[in-house]
Each structure stands twice: as structure tokens, then as C-alpha cells.
Design a protein around this motif. Structure first.
Motif, PDB file in Angstrom:
ATOM      1  N   GLY A 250       0.793  -1.217   0.000  1.00 59.75           N
ATOM      2  CA  GLY A 250       0.000   0.000   0.000  1.00 59.75           C
ATOM      3  C   GLY A 250       0.825   1.266   0.000  1.00 59.75           C
ATOM      4  O   GLY A 250       0.288   2.349  -0.229  1.00 59.75           O
ATOM      5  N   THR A 251       2.137   1.138   0.253  1.00 62.47           N
ATOM      6  CA  THR A 251       3.033   2.294   0.243  1.00 62.47           C
ATOM      7  C   THR A 251       3.978   2.214  -0.951  1.00 62.47           C
ATOM      8  O   THR A 251       4.081   3.162  -1.740  1.00 62.47           O
ATOM      9  N   ILE A 252       4.662   1.099  -1.090  1.00 68.13           N
ATOM     10  CA  ILE A 252       5.560   0.878  -2.235  1.00 68.13           C
ATOM     11  C   ILE A 252       4.890   0.034  -3.311  1.00 68.13           C
ATOM     12  O   ILE A 252       4.988   0.344  -4.499  1.00 68.13           O
ATOM     13  N   THR A 253       4.226  -1.037  -2.888  1.00 66.83           N
ATOM     14  CA  THR A 253       3.534  -1.897  -3.853  1.00 66.83           C
ATOM     15  C   THR A 253       2.024  -1.761  -3.698  1.00 66.83           C
ATOM     16  O   THR A 253       1.516  -1.561  -2.589  1.00 66.83           O
ATOM     17  N   ASP A 254       1.328  -1.884  -4.801  1.00 71.20           N
ATOM     18  CA  ASP A 254      -0.138  -1.776  -4.789  1.00 71.20           C
ATOM     19  C   ASP A 254      -0.713  -3.153  -4.482  1.00 71.20           C
ATOM     20  O   ASP A 254      -1.275  -3.825  -5.347  1.00 71.20           O
ATOM     21  N   THR A 255      -0.569  -3.559  -3.231  1.00 74.79           N
ATOM     22  CA  THR A 255      -0.905  -4.929  -2.846  1.00 74.79           C
ATOM     23  C   THR A 255      -1.873  -5.031  -1.675  1.00 74.79           C
ATOM     24  O   THR A 255      -2.166  -6.144  -1.219  1.00 74.79           O
ATOM     25  N   ASN A 256      -2.396  -3.926  -1.190  1.00 73.71           N
ATOM     26  CA  ASN A 256      -3.326  -4.021  -0.072  1.00 73.71           C
ATOM     27  C   ASN A 256      -4.606  -4.758  -0.447  1.00 73.71           C
ATOM     28  O   ASN A 256      -5.064  -5.650   0.265  1.00 73.71           O
ATOM     29  N   ASN A 257      -5.188  -4.361  -1.571  1.00 73.66           N
ATOM     30  CA  ASN A 257      -6.493  -4.913  -1.919  1.00 73.66           C
ATOM     31  C   ASN A 257      -6.437  -6.381  -2.307  1.00 73.66           C
ATOM     32  O   ASN A 257      -7.442  -7.084  -2.214  1.00 73.66           O
ATOM     33  N   LEU A 258      -5.262  -6.865  -2.703  1.00 76.46           N
ATOM     34  CA  LEU A 258      -5.193  -8.282  -3.058  1.00 76.46           C
ATOM     35  C   LEU A 258      -5.445  -9.155  -1.837  1.00 76.46           C
ATOM     36  O   LEU A 258      -5.928 -10.293  -1.952  1.00 76.46           O
ATOM     37  N   TRP A 259      -5.123  -8.619  -0.650  1.00 72.51           N
ATOM     38  CA  TRP A 259      -5.358  -9.414   0.556  1.00 72.51           C
ATOM     39  C   TRP A 259      -6.840  -9.553   0.858  1.00 72.51           C
ATOM     40  O   TRP A 259      -7.261 -10.523   1.503  1.00 72.51           O
ATOM     41  N   VAL A 260      -7.644  -8.608   0.403  1.00 72.00           N
ATOM     42  CA  VAL A 260      -9.093  -8.771   0.491  1.00 72.00           C
ATOM     43  C   VAL A 260      -9.515  -9.961  -0.354  1.00 72.00           C
ATOM     44  O   VAL A 260     -10.336 -10.791   0.059  1.00 72.00           O
ATOM     45  N   GLU A 261      -8.941 -10.065  -1.568  1.00 72.30           N
ATOM     46  CA  GLU A 261      -9.244 -11.191  -2.457  1.00 72.30           C
ATOM     47  C   GLU A 261      -8.775 -12.512  -1.854  1.00 72.30           C
ATOM     48  O   GLU A 261      -9.450 -13.534  -1.973  1.00 72.30           O
ATOM     49  N   VAL A 262      -7.599 -12.482  -1.226  1.00 72.31           N
ATOM     50  CA  VAL A 262      -7.086 -13.696  -0.584  1.00 72.31           C
ATOM     51  C   VAL A 262      -8.042 -14.158   0.513  1.00 72.31           C
ATOM     52  O   VAL A 262      -8.382 -15.355   0.600  1.00 72.31           O
ATOM     53  N   ASP A 263      -8.484 -13.246   1.348  1.00 69.03           N
ATOM     54  CA  ASP A 263      -9.422 -13.603   2.415  1.00 69.03           C
ATOM     55  C   ASP A 263     -10.716 -14.175   1.841  1.00 69.03           C
ATOM     56  O   ASP A 263     -11.246 -15.183   2.337  1.00 69.03           O
ATOM     57  N   GLN A 264     -11.221 -13.525   0.810  1.00 68.06           N
ATOM     58  CA  GLN A 264     -12.483 -13.971   0.218  1.00 68.06           C
ATOM     59  C   GLN A 264     -12.350 -15.369  -0.374  1.00 68.06           C
ATOM     60  O   GLN A 264     -13.227 -16.219  -0.182  1.00 68.06           O
ATOM     61  N   GLU A 265     -11.251 -15.604  -1.100  1.00 64.58           N
ATOM     62  CA  GLU A 265     -11.049 -16.905  -1.728  1.00 64.58           C
ATOM     63  C   GLU A 265     -10.832 -17.995  -0.677  1.00 64.58           C
ATOM     64  O   GLU A 265     -11.390 -19.099  -0.777  1.00 64.58           O
ATOM     65  N   PHE A 266     -10.018 -17.707   0.324  1.00 59.98           N
ATOM     66  CA  PHE A 266      -9.754 -18.671   1.387  1.00 59.98           C
ATOM     67  C   PHE A 266     -11.054 -19.094   2.066  1.00 59.98           C
ATOM     68  O   PHE A 266     -11.305 -20.290   2.278  1.00 59.98           O
ATOM     69  N   LEU A 267     -11.883 -18.129   2.407  1.00 61.40           N
ATOM     70  CA  LEU A 267     -13.132 -18.435   3.104  1.00 61.40           C
ATOM     71  C   LEU A 267     -14.156 -19.061   2.171  1.00 61.40           C
ATOM     72  O   LEU A 267     -14.917 -19.955   2.577  1.00 61.40           O
TER      73      LEU A 267
END
Length: 209
Positions: free
Chosen positions: A8-25
Motif C-alpha cells: 500500500g506504500t511501495i507496492t499496490d498490494t493491499n487490496n489483493l489481501w481482500v481477495e485472498v481472504d475472500q477466496e480462502f473463506l
């Protein structure tokens, strides 16, 4: 000492963790609740995994949960997720100016290393420190006290660049200077970020001369 967050600061990777949580669950016929997301979004990996197991009464061991999260996130870090605008230019500018820089992240070490190598940023940092290594969440002021000890710089000589209002507020409480960096994940909390940081930027491009 300049201290940079990764996701979220250097890489645009914050929102992918939302996808990870959704897929895992979703694999288990479940979905994230607001209460669940509020906790895991600000927790380090081991704590988030244990919380997930307890919250959803899962049979999976925390280690298995973390391994599955890693597998889901790997493709994004290795192939898809871009740098934030201005990130590379600002980091290389800081290097040219002789700034001491370290990376401080709650990201998994292997995923972080993949991203740094992909964008050829590894050599810009004197040290990469993982929140898991410290064992404290970033919302704990003692986490930043320990961080300053690890990088060998007084708190008052450290400047944190981070997109999280919580992280910036905690670092400031511990005695660090803070620069808030806008990220869409925290778009609804930008007033908070502005309030707790000495400086706020909508993009790191603003800092490139």
C-alpha cells in the motif's frame, strides 16, 4: 533513517489481501464479516491466522492457514501487482541523496523478497525488517520502539512512510516522524491519516524532485 512500509506504500498490494481472504473463506463456504476484516487487516500473519481459526471454528492449524494464504498471494506478488506511482523514483532519489533506508513490513518474508527482486529494489534498503520478526503488531507503540533499536537510529531520527492511519498514529505516539501515503484501501480514512501525520501525500510522485 527513512522507514518504508511495503503493502500500500511501495507496492499496490493491499487490496489483493481482500481477495485472498475472500477466496480462502469461499473454499470453506464462508465469507468475511466486517468484524473479521477489521481484525485481520491490522494483524501480523500468525495472529491473523489464529484469529481466523478461532473466529470461524476451523479445523486447520494456523500454520496451514498461513501456507494457504501464501499460495493464494504468490501469483500477485510475483506477476501482477504493480508499484505505487512514484515509488521507485522516490526510493532512487533518496538513495542518490545518501539517505539511510530500511523496509518495515507485515508482509510475509518470501512474498516481500519476491516483490523486491521483481522490481530490483532489494539493494536500496540497508535492512528489511518483518513485523513477524519483532512479534508485535504495528498498532503497538513498542513495535516501533523495537524497530528503532533494530535499525540503530533514535525514534526522533526516524521517518515512517506508511499508508495505514493506525500504523502512522502508533509510530507518531512512539516518537517517530510520519508521512502518510494515500492508498485506496484506506480511502475512507484519509482524514485520520492527515490528522496523525506531519505530512500527507496523495502519491509518492509528490516527493520526487
Amino acid at each position: 533513517m527513512y522507514l518504508f512500509d511495503l503493502d500500500g506504500t511501495i507496492t499496490d498490494t493491499n487490496n489483493l489481501w481482500v481477495e485472498v481472504d475472500q477466496e480462502f473463506l469461499a473454499r470453506r463456504g464462508l465469507s468475511p464479516t466486517p468484524d473479521y476484516t477489521a481484525v485481520v487487516s491490522r494483524s501480523i500473519y500468525p495472529i491473523a491466522a489464529q484469529f481466523t481459526r478461532d473466529y470461524y471454528h476451523l479445523p486447520d492449524a494456523p500454520e496451514a492457514i498461513m501456507a494457504e494464504w501464501d499460495d493464494l498471494a504468490l501469483h500477485h506478488y510475483r506477476d501482477l501487482a504493480p508499484l505505487k506511482p512514484g515509488a521507485e523514483a522516490f526510493l532512487r532519489q533518496c538513495q542518490a541523496e545518501g539517505r539511510s533506508m530500511a523496509l518495515f513490513t507485515a508482509c510475509r518474508p518470501a512474498l516481500c523478497q519476491i516483490a523486491l527482486e521483481r522490481f530490483q529494489l532489494t539493494n536500496l534498503f540497508s535492512r528489511v525488517i518483518f513485523a513477524e520478526e519483532i512479534g508485535l503488531e504495528k498498532r503497538d507503540p513498542q513495535c516501533f520502539v523495537r524497530l528503532s533499536q533494530l535499525v540503530g537510529a533514535p525514534l526522533s531520527d526516524c521517518t515512517l512512510f506508511d499508508d495505514s492511519p493506525d500504523n502512522c498514529a502508533t509510530a507518531a505516539k512512539a516518537g517517530m516522524d510520519t508521512v502518510g501515503v494515500y492508498d485506496t484501501y484506506y480511502a475512507h480514512r484519509q482524514d485520520e491519516l492527515r490528522a496523525v501525520c506531519r505530512r500527507y501525500v496523495a502519491s509518492l510522485e509528490e516527493l520526487v524532485k
